[in-house]
Design a protein around this motif. Structure first.
Motif, mmCIF file in Angstrom:
data_model
loop_
_atom_site.group_PDB
_atom_site.id
_atom_site.type_symbol
_atom_site.label_atom_id
_atom_site.label_comp_id
_atom_site.label_asym_id
_atom_site.label_seq_id
_atom_site.Cartn_x
_atom_site.Cartn_y
_atom_site.Cartn_z
ATOM 1 N N GLY A 1 0.789 -1.223 0.000
ATOM 2 C CA GLY A 1 0.000 0.000 0.000
ATOM 3 C C GLY A 1 0.822 1.274 0.000
ATOM 4 O O GLY A 1 0.289 2.368 0.167
ATOM 5 N N GLY A 2 2.141 1.163 -0.198
ATOM 6 C CA GLY A 2 3.006 2.337 -0.193
ATOM 7 C C GLY A 2 3.188 2.932 -1.578
ATOM 8 O O GLY A 2 2.628 2.463 -2.567
ATOM 9 N N THR A 3 3.998 3.970 -1.619
ATOM 10 C CA THR A 3 4.306 4.661 -2.864
ATOM 11 C C THR A 3 5.743 4.356 -3.260
ATOM 12 O O THR A 3 6.658 4.513 -2.451
ATOM 13 N N ALA A 4 5.925 3.944 -4.501
ATOM 14 C CA ALA A 4 7.250 3.688 -5.062
ATOM 15 C C ALA A 4 7.463 4.669 -6.208
ATOM 16 O O ALA A 4 6.606 4.812 -7.079
ATOM 17 N N ILE A 5 8.616 5.338 -6.178
ATOM 18 C CA ILE A 5 8.946 6.338 -7.188
ATOM 19 C C ILE A 5 10.144 5.819 -7.979
ATOM 20 O O ILE A 5 11.240 5.676 -7.435
ATOM 21 N N ILE A 6 9.918 5.533 -9.248
ATOM 22 C CA ILE A 6 10.963 5.004 -10.122
ATOM 23 C C ILE A 6 11.535 6.152 -10.950
ATOM 24 O O ILE A 6 10.804 6.827 -11.668
ATOM 25 N N GLU A 7 12.852 6.355 -10.849
ATOM 26 C CA GLU A 7 13.509 7.389 -11.668
ATOM 27 C C GLU A 7 14.669 6.778 -12.442
ATOM 28 O O GLU A 7 15.822 7.068 -12.216
ATOM 29 N N TRP A 8 14.306 5.897 -13.364
ATOM 30 C CA TRP A 8 15.300 5.175 -14.147
ATOM 31 C C TRP A 8 15.564 5.799 -15.504
ATOM 32 O O TRP A 8 16.362 5.282 -16.262
ATOM 33 N N GLY A 9 14.886 6.810 -15.868
ATOM 34 C CA GLY A 9 14.972 7.330 -17.230
ATOM 35 C C GLY A 9 13.756 6.871 -18.002
ATOM 36 O O GLY A 9 12.994 7.668 -18.486
ATOM 37 N N THR A 10 13.569 5.549 -18.064
ATOM 38 C CA THR A 10 12.422 4.938 -18.757
ATOM 39 C C THR A 10 12.114 5.651 -20.073
ATOM 40 O O THR A 10 11.005 6.098 -20.312
ATOM 41 N N TRP A 11 13.130 5.703 -20.944
ATOM 42 C CA TRP A 11 12.982 6.411 -22.214
ATOM 43 C C TRP A 11 12.058 5.683 -23.167
ATOM 44 O O TRP A 11 11.386 6.295 -23.973
ATOM 45 N N GLY A 12 12.033 4.367 -23.090
ATOM 46 C CA GLY A 12 11.240 3.581 -24.026
ATOM 47 C C GLY A 12 9.819 3.365 -23.543
ATOM 48 O O GLY A 12 9.571 3.104 -22.370
#
Length: 155
Positions: free
Chosen positions: A71-82
């Motif tokens: 139930g938490g928040t996960a913040i992904i900052e990988w670039g994820t260009w595609g």
């Protein structure tokens, strides 16, 4: 903590401001932020080590899914260009019942390059031609209306 987890995908090229945006979201929500560059730097690894980056991101994603299930928040900052990568993250988060949000930082190459030169973080240093090649690839990968509709929220 909410009953339903929330995945926030912060997407953009190097120098676009992903880390600053993700840190801001991390304090506003609160949430757990996943930045492979920070983990790799802490490990003393090269940011250009693609094999290690893939392993770090896999570990981060496994942990992010646990946070989402709880139930938490996960913040992904990988670039994820595609687009395919963003869609995989969105679909897997949705499959565990999490809401999904997308923050796409679209910054001109000249601004990106100025920021990269100023921070001087990459070792070996990134070349402007590397950045232009990445930007050329990303041209057809920027989120479109269909992708915006797939996410619960577009920031």
């Amino acid at each position: 903590m909410s009953e339903r987890g929330c995945l926030i995908v912060v997407s953009g090229l190097p120098g676009s401001g992903k880390t600053l945006a993700a840190k801001t979201l991390e304090t506003e929500r609160p949430g757990v932020r996943f930045c492979p560059d920070e983990w790799m730097t802490t490990l003393g690894a090269s940011l250009w080590d693609g094999e290690l980056r893939a392993r770090v991101e896999s570990l981060q994603w496994t942990t992010a899914l646990q946070i989402l299930r709880a139930g938490g928040t996960a913040i992904i900052e990988w670039g994820t260009w595609g687009r395919d990568e963003r869609e995989r993250l969105r679909a897997e988060a949705h499959a565990v019942g999490a809401r999904t949000e997308l923050l796409y930082l679209d910054v001109p190459v000249d601004v990106l390059w100025a920021r990269i030169e100023e921070r001087a973080m990459e070792d070996p240093p990134m070349k402007r031609t590397d950045l232009v090649e990445i930007d050329d690839f990303v041209q057809g990968q920027r989120p479109d209306e269909a992708e915006h509709q797939a996410f619960d929220v577009v920031l």
